[in-house]
Design an enzyme around this catalytic site. Structure first.
Site, PDB file in Angstrom:
ATOM      1  N   GLU A   2       0.828  -1.226   0.000  1.00  0.00           N
ATOM      2  CA  GLU A   2       0.000   0.000   0.000  1.00  0.00           C
ATOM      3  C   GLU A   2       0.853   1.263   0.000  1.00  0.00           C
ATOM      4  O   GLU A   2       2.073   1.220   0.224  1.00  0.00           O
ATOM      5  CB  GLU A   2      -0.946   0.002   1.199  1.00  0.00           C
ATOM      6  CG  GLU A   2      -0.222  -0.023   2.524  1.00  0.00           C
ATOM      7  CD  GLU A   2      -0.970   0.700   3.634  1.00  0.00           C
ATOM      8  OE1 GLU A   2      -1.467   1.813   3.401  1.00  0.00           O
ATOM      9  OE2 GLU A   2      -1.008   0.155   4.751  1.00  0.00           O
ATOM     10  N   VAL A  27      -5.425   0.440   3.052  1.00  0.00           N
ATOM     11  CA  VAL A  27      -5.623  -1.007   2.927  1.00  0.00           C
ATOM     12  C   VAL A  27      -6.857  -1.280   2.059  1.00  0.00           C
ATOM     13  O   VAL A  27      -6.821  -2.097   1.128  1.00  0.00           O
ATOM     14  CB  VAL A  27      -5.751  -1.663   4.318  1.00  0.00           C
ATOM     15  CG1 VAL A  27      -6.243  -3.107   4.205  1.00  0.00           C
ATOM     16  CG2 VAL A  27      -4.416  -1.621   5.054  1.00  0.00           C
ATOM     17  N   LYS A  75      -4.008  -2.008  14.245  1.00  0.00           N
ATOM     18  CA  LYS A  75      -3.155  -1.081  14.980  1.00  0.00           C
ATOM     19  C   LYS A  75      -3.621  -0.971  16.429  1.00  0.00           C
ATOM     20  O   LYS A  75      -4.816  -0.914  16.705  1.00  0.00           O
ATOM     21  CB  LYS A  75      -3.158   0.284  14.300  1.00  0.00           C
ATOM     22  CG  LYS A  75      -2.272   0.261  13.043  1.00  0.00           C
ATOM     23  CD  LYS A  75      -2.117   1.616  12.433  1.00  0.00           C
ATOM     24  CE  LYS A  75      -3.365   2.033  11.718  1.00  0.00           C
ATOM     25  NZ  LYS A  75      -3.577   1.346  10.445  1.00  0.00           N
ATOM     26  N   SER A  90     -13.072   1.739  10.440  1.00  0.00           N
ATOM     27  CA  SER A  90     -12.319   1.865   9.186  1.00  0.00           C
ATOM     28  C   SER A  90     -13.006   1.129   8.034  1.00  0.00           C
ATOM     29  O   SER A  90     -13.524   0.018   8.206  1.00  0.00           O
ATOM     30  CB  SER A  90     -10.915   1.295   9.372  1.00  0.00           C
ATOM     31  OG  SER A  90     -10.225   1.301   8.145  1.00  0.00           O
ATOM     32  N   ASP A 140     -11.472  -0.315   5.940  1.00  0.00           N
ATOM     33  CA  ASP A 140     -10.676  -1.535   5.712  1.00  0.00           C
ATOM     34  C   ASP A 140     -11.495  -2.782   6.059  1.00  0.00           C
ATOM     35  O   ASP A 140     -11.372  -3.824   5.397  1.00  0.00           O
ATOM     36  CB  ASP A 140      -9.411  -1.541   6.583  1.00  0.00           C
ATOM     37  CG  ASP A 140      -8.398  -0.458   6.215  1.00  0.00           C
ATOM     38  OD1 ASP A 140      -8.599   0.234   5.188  1.00  0.00           O
ATOM     39  OD2 ASP A 140      -7.411  -0.319   6.956  1.00  0.00           O
TER      40      ASP A 140
HETATM   41  N1  PSU Z   1      -0.627   0.451   8.880  1.00  0.00           N
HETATM   42  C1  PSU Z   1       0.493   1.111   9.233  1.00  0.00           C
HETATM   43  N2  PSU Z   1       0.536   2.448   8.955  1.00  0.00           N
HETATM   44  C2  PSU Z   1      -0.483   3.087   8.290  1.00  0.00           C
HETATM   45  C3  PSU Z   1      -1.650   2.373   7.925  1.00  0.00           C
HETATM   46  C4  PSU Z   1      -1.670   1.048   8.237  1.00  0.00           C
HETATM   47  O1  PSU Z   1       1.415   0.521   9.796  1.00  0.00           O
HETATM   48  O2  PSU Z   1      -0.364   4.276   8.026  1.00  0.00           O
HETATM   49  C5  PSU Z   1      -2.781   3.049   7.168  1.00  0.00           C
HETATM   50  C6  PSU Z   1      -3.383   2.034   6.204  1.00  0.00           C
HETATM   51  O3  PSU Z   1      -3.392   2.613   4.915  1.00  0.00           O
HETATM   52  C7  PSU Z   1      -4.797   1.813   6.711  1.00  0.00           C
HETATM   53  C8  PSU Z   1      -5.107   3.178   7.227  1.00  0.00           C
HETATM   54  O4  PSU Z   1      -5.677   1.370   5.701  1.00  0.00           O
HETATM   55  O5  PSU Z   1      -3.902   3.509   7.930  1.00  0.00           O
HETATM   56  C9  PSU Z   1      -6.354   3.167   8.083  1.00  0.00           C
HETATM   57  O6  PSU Z   1      -6.901   4.446   8.105  1.00  0.00           O
HETATM   58  P1  PSU Z   1      -8.386   4.658   8.677  1.00  0.00           P
HETATM   59  O7  PSU Z   1      -8.286   4.225  10.106  1.00  0.00           O
HETATM   60  O8  PSU Z   1      -8.649   6.131   8.521  1.00  0.00           O
HETATM   61  O9  PSU Z   1      -9.297   3.776   7.864  1.00  0.00           O
HETATM   62 MN    MN Z   2     -11.895   6.255  10.369  1.00  0.00          MN
END
Ligand code: PSU
Ligand code: MN
Length: 311
Positions: free
Chosen positions: A26, A108, A161, A142, A144
């Site tokens: 990604e 992701v 995470k 997310s 994801d």
């Molecule tokens: N994993 C990491 N660092 C990141 C991310 C994932 O180690 O920066 C990113 C990925 O692109 C994941 C996104 O899809 O953070 C999730 O963002 P959100 O919580 O806004 O969906």
């Molecule tokens: Mn979000």
């Protein structure tokens, strides 16, 4: 098989036609997940790790409105240098990025979409997005997770995470029918640390066993992805109390500053890295490399065709 709107270099097109093992990577982790220049160094070392394990890396992003599978070194450098000024593109942001001819770093969710449209089945990242703490009031879940529910790509990560609500994230994945596999572990890894005390649904000890499960899922038309969780190597793991303290402080600051929406995850990752004096960043880099290696091994096994017994 390859969507006509996907741009990809001719070597990758040939490799796909030959059934060679490819690993998707990604780009939000490059632009928003790590600072420059460590982001570019990591993106390139992750590609080298995939190659060393016998597969072909394909870093994914939208470049001037073209959904691109297999970025050049210059394109990776460009996204890394622009950092947060590049649009973070998840599923809902893709149409605008394509119609306006913009650059976009794929999360992701959107990396899965582009990988699937190119016919790439295995994808390595750091940690997926999930259900945020306090989601019962913020509704922050997310995209994801929805993508894992519907798009046929296996995602190798070090867990969700640690800034997230992990029990709720697991419940969501269960509801959506997403297998959560533990590679050589019975426990969900904690991203920066190796364990969380939460069970995965199935432990598998070899890349071949994982490739077999993927194939069985898709052979039976059970659409959607799989989550393959791979603990950070012991030598690079962080003590749970230390990282938990930094996360608690970063979450408190986020609430105070009113940060939310798509800024939430980048804010938390950057603040946790500052609060740990860069140690969480060092761990993040090591776990992505570790995931890239396993993803390559799974892609190699998967490319060799079906080996589970014919029903
Ligand atoms: N994993 C990491 N660092 C990141 C991310 C994932 O180690 O920066 C990113 C990925 O692109 C994941 C996104 O899809 O953070 C999730 O963002 P959100 O919580 O806004 O969906
Ligand atoms: Mn979000």
């Amino acid at each position: 098989m390859i969507h006509p709107m996907i741009a990809l270099p001719s070597q990758l097109r040939d490799a796909l036609a030959d059934g060679a093992p490819l690993v998707a990577l990604e780009s939000t982790i490059i632009s928003h997940g790590m600072p420059y220049p460590q982001n570019v160094e990591t993106a390139l070392s992750v590609e080298a790790t995939v190659r060393a394990a016998g597969a072909i890396p394909a870093t994914i992003a939208v470049i001037q409105g073209r959904p691109t599978v297999g970025l050049s070194v210059d394109e990776i450098e460009h996204l890394g240098k622009r950092g947060h000024s590049v649009t973070k593109v998840s599923r809902r942001d893709l149409p605008r990025c394509l119609s306006a001819g913009l650059d976009g770093a794929t999360t992701v969710a959107s990396t899965m979409i582009l990988a699937a449209r190119a016919g790439v089945s295995v994808f390595a990242t750091g940690g997926i997005g999930g259900v945020h703490r306090g989601a019962e009031t913020s509704f922050d879940v997310s995209a994801d997770l929805e993508e894992l529910a519907q798009t046929n790509v296996a995602v190798v990560c070090a867990g969700a995470k640690a800034i997230l609500d992990l029990p709720k994230t697991l419940e969501y994945l269960e509801t959506k029918g997403v297998p959560v596999l533990g590679y050589q572990t019975d426990e969900l890894p904690g991203f920066y640390s190796r364990s969380t005390g939460l069970p995965v649904d199935c432990r598998l000890d070899s890349p071949q066993a994982i490739a077999d499960l993927m194939r069985a899922k898709w052979d039976f038309d059970l659409d959607g992805g799989l989550l393959i969780t791979n603990p950070v190597p012991q030598a690079h793991a962080m003590p749970a109390e230390r990282i938990d303290q930094a996360i608690a402080q970063a979450l408190q600051e986020m609430t105070q500053q009113g940060v939310g929406g798509k800024q939430a995850t980048p804010f938390l990752l950057a603040r946790v890295a500052e609060l740990t004096g860069g140690d969480s960043l060092a761990t993040n880099i090591k776990l992505v490399e570790n995931n890239a290696r396993l993803a390559a091994q799974i892609a190699v096994a998967f490319s060799q065709g079906r080996s589970y017994p014919a029903p």
